[in-house]
Design a protein around this motif. Structure first.
Motif, mmCIF file in Angstrom:
data_model
loop_
_atom_site.group_PDB
_atom_site.id
_atom_site.type_symbol
_atom_site.label_atom_id
_atom_site.label_comp_id
_atom_site.label_asym_id
_atom_site.label_seq_id
_atom_site.Cartn_x
_atom_site.Cartn_y
_atom_site.Cartn_z
ATOM 1 N N GLY A 117 0.808 -1.216 0.000
ATOM 2 C CA GLY A 117 0.000 0.000 0.000
ATOM 3 C C GLY A 117 0.838 1.262 0.000
ATOM 4 N N GLN A 118 1.873 1.295 0.844
ATOM 5 C CA GLN A 118 2.718 2.499 0.874
ATOM 6 C C GLN A 118 3.559 2.605 -0.392
ATOM 7 N N ALA A 119 3.955 1.447 -0.944
ATOM 8 C CA ALA A 119 4.761 1.459 -2.169
ATOM 9 C C ALA A 119 3.963 1.995 -3.347
ATOM 10 N N ALA A 120 2.665 1.706 -3.374
ATOM 11 C CA ALA A 120 1.833 2.150 -4.489
ATOM 12 C C ALA A 120 1.801 3.674 -4.595
ATOM 13 N N ALA A 121 1.658 4.339 -3.456
ATOM 14 C CA ALA A 121 1.655 5.803 -3.472
ATOM 15 C C ALA A 121 3.010 6.347 -3.892
ATOM 16 N N ALA A 122 4.087 5.735 -3.384
ATOM 17 C CA ALA A 122 5.428 6.192 -3.737
ATOM 18 C C ALA A 122 5.711 5.983 -5.221
ATOM 19 N N PHE A 123 5.268 4.854 -5.772
ATOM 20 C CA PHE A 123 5.487 4.544 -7.185
ATOM 21 C C PHE A 123 4.917 5.650 -8.075
ATOM 22 N N THR A 124 3.724 6.123 -7.739
ATOM 23 C CA THR A 124 3.101 7.182 -8.540
ATOM 24 C C THR A 124 3.919 8.459 -8.477
ATOM 25 N N TYR A 125 4.436 8.786 -7.307
ATOM 26 C CA TYR A 125 5.290 9.968 -7.182
ATOM 27 C C TYR A 125 6.557 9.817 -8.025
ATOM 28 N N PHE A 126 7.171 8.646 -7.994
ATOM 29 C CA PHE A 126 8.441 8.436 -8.683
ATOM 30 C C PHE A 126 8.288 8.386 -10.203
ATOM 31 N N PHE A 127 7.292 7.639 -10.675
ATOM 32 C CA PHE A 127 7.227 7.286 -12.091
ATOM 33 C C PHE A 127 6.006 7.843 -12.822
ATOM 34 N N GLY A 128 5.152 8.594 -12.119
ATOM 35 C CA GLY A 128 4.038 9.272 -12.759
ATOM 36 C C GLY A 128 2.967 8.365 -13.319
ATOM 37 N N ALA A 129 2.819 7.171 -12.773
ATOM 38 C CA ALA A 129 1.812 6.224 -13.245
ATOM 39 C C ALA A 129 1.231 5.467 -12.060
ATOM 40 N N GLU A 130 -0.018 5.043 -12.189
ATOM 41 C CA GLU A 130 -0.649 4.226 -11.150
ATOM 42 C C GLU A 130 -0.190 2.782 -11.305
ATOM 43 N N PRO A 131 0.241 2.143 -10.236
ATOM 44 C CA PRO A 131 0.655 0.736 -10.341
ATOM 45 C C PRO A 131 -0.544 -0.169 -10.623
ATOM 46 N N PRO A 132 -0.322 -1.300 -11.263
ATOM 47 C CA PRO A 132 -1.422 -2.214 -11.622
ATOM 48 C C PRO A 132 -1.846 -3.057 -10.419
ATOM 49 N N ARG A 133 -2.696 -2.508 -9.569
ATOM 50 C CA ARG A 133 -3.083 -3.199 -8.345
ATOM 51 C C ARG A 133 -3.980 -4.412 -8.604
ATOM 52 N N ASP A 134 -4.485 -4.543 -9.818
ATOM 53 C CA ASP A 134 -5.249 -5.753 -10.147
ATOM 54 C C ASP A 134 -4.345 -6.978 -10.242
ATOM 55 N N ARG A 135 -3.034 -6.755 -10.156
ATOM 56 C CA ARG A 135 -2.073 -7.867 -10.209
ATOM 57 C C ARG A 135 -1.482 -8.175 -8.832
ATOM 58 N N ASP A 136 -2.151 -7.731 -7.769
ATOM 59 C CA ASP A 136 -1.611 -7.910 -6.418
ATOM 60 C C ASP A 136 -1.385 -9.379 -6.065
ATOM 61 N N ALA A 137 -2.293 -10.242 -6.480
ATOM 62 C CA ALA A 137 -2.147 -11.669 -6.153
ATOM 63 C C ALA A 137 -0.879 -12.228 -6.792
ATOM 64 N N GLU A 138 -0.631 -11.852 -8.038
ATOM 65 C CA GLU A 138 0.573 -12.289 -8.735
ATOM 66 C C GLU A 138 1.824 -11.734 -8.069
ATOM 67 N N LEU A 139 1.749 -10.485 -7.644
ATOM 68 C CA LEU A 139 2.895 -9.868 -6.957
ATOM 69 C C LEU A 139 3.167 -10.570 -5.635
ATOM 70 N N ARG A 140 2.128 -10.909 -4.905
ATOM 71 C CA ARG A 140 2.321 -11.635 -3.640
ATOM 72 C C ARG A 140 3.026 -12.973 -3.890
ATOM 73 N N GLU A 141 2.665 -13.657 -4.958
ATOM 74 C CA GLU A 141 3.312 -14.926 -5.272
ATOM 75 C C GLU A 141 4.803 -14.723 -5.520
ATOM 76 N N ARG A 142 5.137 -13.636 -6.215
ATOM 77 C CA ARG A 142 6.552 -13.357 -6.489
ATOM 78 C C ARG A 142 7.290 -13.009 -5.202
ATOM 79 N N LEU A 143 6.641 -12.274 -4.331
ATOM 80 C CA LEU A 143 7.285 -11.856 -3.081
ATOM 81 C C LEU A 143 7.499 -13.014 -2.123
ATOM 82 N N THR A 144 6.664 -14.009 -2.198
ATOM 83 C CA THR A 144 6.754 -15.134 -1.258
ATOM 84 C C THR A 144 7.366 -16.366 -1.871
ATOM 85 N N ALA A 145 7.839 -16.272 -3.131
ATOM 86 C CA ALA A 145 8.433 -17.446 -3.803
ATOM 87 C C ALA A 145 9.733 -17.860 -3.120
#
Length: 284
Positions: free
Chosen positions: A256-284
């Motif tokens: 959640g905190q990274a999503a807000a920071a990402f928009t500040y850094f790169f000027g785009a909204e992160p694809p939060r519809d891919r959260d499940a996939e991201l969780r799999e990568r983080l816990t692999a």
């Protein structure tokens, strides 16, 4: 000439932020980079000075132990960061100024949004820890109408933190070991109430001492929330589930905190519809 942002801290090897931001950059096809930089307390001023002159640097996330130490090195602070008294995101503005922000508040509250959209007769949060993350959590929950009990090794520090962030609030402090032993306290009817038990400390993190918490201190229907991400399934959360409580893990706040920071850094909204996939990568 490739834009980049990074996360800084000491230590930093455990940070999952490069995986999170790298995943979003990949999915959005943005030609940019996100790195981790080991920066000690002594090296922090030199780091900031060097990045000021780097045209490709978009900013950084800030983790332990720099969330407060970095503040006087910046050009200005957003109001929320000033209120919290901690910065977890530094953004280089269009005029070159370094702006301190706090996205920890939004990140912490994100998995609670549906619950907090409902009215409650009473809201109470028991928070363990008095560091930079705890400051953000106190600010967020007090804004949402919670009465707080803040536990730390130094109760005087806990009281000063509460008085600084929400001076008019009906909040309380307790020594850290208050929750370690069993209690026979008879909780009143909790129907219509919202109770949170939050570990906002490093206790339970890999390489740190365990957090000793006796779940007899948790009112019926409480939600246990641990901001630790390594390990993800901490003893605190395991104990909560064994006692029959709902849990929220540290990845929820981190993403959640990274999503807000990402928009500040790169000027785009992160694809939060891919959260499940991201969780799999983080816990692999």
């Amino acid at each position: 000439m490739r834009p980049y942002a990074e996360v800084i801290g000491d230590p930093i090897a455990q940070s999952k932020s490069p995986i999170i931001h790298g995943f979003w950059l990949e999915k959005l096809g943005i030609d940019a980079d996100y790195r981790a930089a080991h920066v000690t307390a002594a090296a922090l001023p030199a780091y900031i000075q060097a990045r000021r002159g780097d045209a490709d640097w978009r900013g950084c996330n800030v983790t332990m132990p720099h969330k407060q130490a970095i503040m006087p090195l910046l050009d200005r602070l957003e109001p929320l960061a000033r209120k919290v008294g901690a910065v977890n995101t530094v953004v280089k503005a269009s005029d070159g100024a370094l702006v301190g922000r706090n996205t920890d508040v939004a990140g912490f509250l994100e998995p609670l949004k549906i619950r907090l959209a409902k009215p409650h007769l009473f809201r109470m949060g028991r928070i363990i820890g008095t560091g930079g993350a705890a400051r953000a959590i106190v600010a967020g929950l007090s804004r949402e109408g919670f009465t707080l009990v803040l536990a730390g090794r130094n109760p005087d520090k806990a009281r000063a933190l509460l008085d600084e962030i929400d001076a008019g609030g009906d909040h309380h402090v307790a020594p850290l070991d208050h929750f370690a032993s069993a209690t026979d306290f008879a909780f009143d009817d909790r129907e219509g109430c919202c109770d949170l038990i939050v570990n906002a400390s490093p206790l339970g993190m890999r390489g740190q001492p365990s957090l000793v918490f006796d779940w007899s201190h948790a009112p019926p229907g409480s939600i246990a929330y641990d901001i630790v991400t390594d390990p993800l399934q901490t003893e605190f959360l395991q104990g909560a589930r064994a006692a029959g409580f709902e849990t929220i893990d540290g990845l929820s706040m981190l993403m959640g905190q990274a999503a807000a920071a990402f928009t500040y850094f790169f000027g785009a909204e992160p694809p939060r519809d891919r959260d499940a996939e991201l969780r799999e990568r983080l816990t692999a």
